[in-house]
Design an enzyme around this catalytic site. Sequence first.
Site, PDB file in Angstrom:
ATOM      1  N   HIS A  83      -2.623   6.971   4.019  1.00 57.69           N
ATOM      2  CA  HIS A  83      -1.562   6.003   4.331  1.00 57.69           C
ATOM      3  C   HIS A  83      -0.167   6.461   3.909  1.00 57.69           C
ATOM      4  O   HIS A  83       0.697   5.632   3.597  1.00 57.69           O
ATOM      5  CB  HIS A  83      -1.881   4.633   3.702  1.00 57.69           C
ATOM      6  CG  HIS A  83      -1.305   3.490   4.497  1.00 57.69           C
ATOM      7  ND1 HIS A  83      -1.356   2.177   4.077  1.00 57.69           N
ATOM      8  CD2 HIS A  83      -0.654   3.466   5.678  1.00 57.69           C
ATOM      9  CE1 HIS A  83      -0.783   1.387   4.960  1.00 57.69           C
ATOM     10  NE2 HIS A  83      -0.336   2.155   5.955  1.00 57.69           N
ATOM     11  N   CYS A 138       0.802  -1.230   0.000  1.00 57.36           N
ATOM     12  CA  CYS A 138       0.000   0.000   0.000  1.00 57.36           C
ATOM     13  C   CYS A 138       0.830   1.273   0.000  1.00 57.36           C
ATOM     14  O   CYS A 138       0.720   2.096  -0.920  1.00 57.36           O
ATOM     15  CB  CYS A 138      -0.919   0.012   1.227  1.00 57.36           C
ATOM     16  SG  CYS A 138      -1.999  -1.413   1.386  1.00 57.36           S
TER      17      CYS A 138
END
Length: 582
Positions: free
Chosen positions: A135, A74
């Site tokens: 993130h 990610c």
Amino acid sequence: MAWDMMTLLLLLLFLCETQSWAASKPNFVLLMADDLGIGDPGCYGNKTLRTPNIDRLARGGVKLTQHLAASPLCTPSRAAFMTGRYPVRSGMASQSQVGVFLFSASSGGLPPSEITFAKLLKDQGYSTALIGKWHLGISCHDPGDFCHHPTSHGFDYFHGLPLTNMRDCKLGEGSVFTAAFRLLVLLPMQLIALALLTLVVLKWLGLFRAPPCAFLFLFLLATLLLGLLLGFLHYFRPLNCFLMRNRDITQQPMSYDNLTQRLTADAAHFLRRNAETPFLLVLSFLHMHTALFSSKDFAGKSQHGSYGDAAEEMDWSVGQILDVLDELKLANNTLVYFSSDQGAHVEEVTVKGEVQGGSNGIYKGGKANNWEGGIRVPGIVRWPGVIQAGLEIDEPTSNMDIFPTVAKLAGSPLPQDRVIDGRDLMPLLQMRTQRSEHEFLFHYCNSYLNAVRWHPPNSTSIWKAFFFTPKFSPEGANGCFDTHVCFCYGQYVTYHDPPLLFEISRDPRERNPLTPTSEPRFWEILEAMQEAAARHARTLQDVPNQLSLGNLMWKPWLQLCCSSLGLSCQCDREDQDGRHSP
């Protein structure tokens, strides 16, 4: 009277110029799923998972069948997507086993020196918003600097989760820290229990009489470890799983109740509010990362359990955004892109045996490794009247390509002080060229160069050479189930000398590695790929490692909390209709 007429004419001229400028600037809606496999959408071959809106998007645009994430994890993948650069260039590639941010109060993140496509478009007069998952860090040195925050990287508006969705965010869904608990708590507790038992037996046999303080010390140590574990389990969720609107916490801990509906409504509101000016919307879904969730309208409705329910809810959200563009008559002036940050997480299986990871179709591997299943992701681009509908393109493309594509269409020059690894997609999407501009692509496992992809000029062949591959476990599995994700070095990988070579164009499943016997040009091909890797390495510069252990660890002084009552951090300021975007 003449003066008033002149003023009116100048005002009309200004308005016409403004409208002409706005009309010439396309809008951008970039839809990014999390851990969605290329085998999940119907338009990529799934017959049982219902994704009518993603399929509608594909029918109206171009479907990329060799669209590649710049990283199979990610954080680095999203860094590459935002900047058009391999994550190793920005320090967003780890040198340890932990390749993503796990705490909101980490000091690492996308460096302020990096330029995102949002920054470029904001400078061109675009309204910019990111709704959903970020993130890529929050703060550097103190909780108020927000140096890594979306609003410091070109987004006028942010509403979503600054960290990531994970099992620990949802009660009863387990923990991503299970292995750490075993190593740091359960194993020491077992050793303490063994030590206590040994002292008791020795005392009973009269062989050794331990002082009372020894028993007290071991008891206190066990109590401390147990207390730390219980404290972690109690506080992790509110301290890391929270929603923000711009730089303010709106819900801590985050509630999953109608979460997709709230974020989708906010995204739709942003589109309506900015319908008259050029805009960039990045809708970054929390789906399909565990913990899986869906509202009551979707729970239990799919043929694929909780994963299918979540996927179908995400597809509904895609449809809502497309419907708003149609309603506002903006579809013909809006480039819509849909993809996933990496392949499906095949090791996501519960203790009860429920598969909670998606499908990577025919491809080997998945999230956290560079087999095709980990990096080959859905890639759909739609722009009615500009890009021909119904096309399918099998040339190698990258999620890094969105950066230069969006920048050029918005009229922004690319930064000249850094390497941009992405390539403008428009010539390929408009069939002005039949070939990708990527002759070579480099596949990183964290900060380690794992494989090279080569599409030679004047050739239909696509070669892929691995310098190392992960050891799947148990033997014969299609992933690293013993460790939950595959790691990038040491005992967890097999190094290959010579590199393991595949012809992806003929063997996309990566089942038949080539040899000098089966491929006469074996050594010639490898030499070209190794020389390309060496040239690429010479373009890299030493930069601070944003994912070092020091930057990954939790720092209490960086912790954001919506209340002043210690670490309780409980609040709910979310407007359930989600209508707060500018």
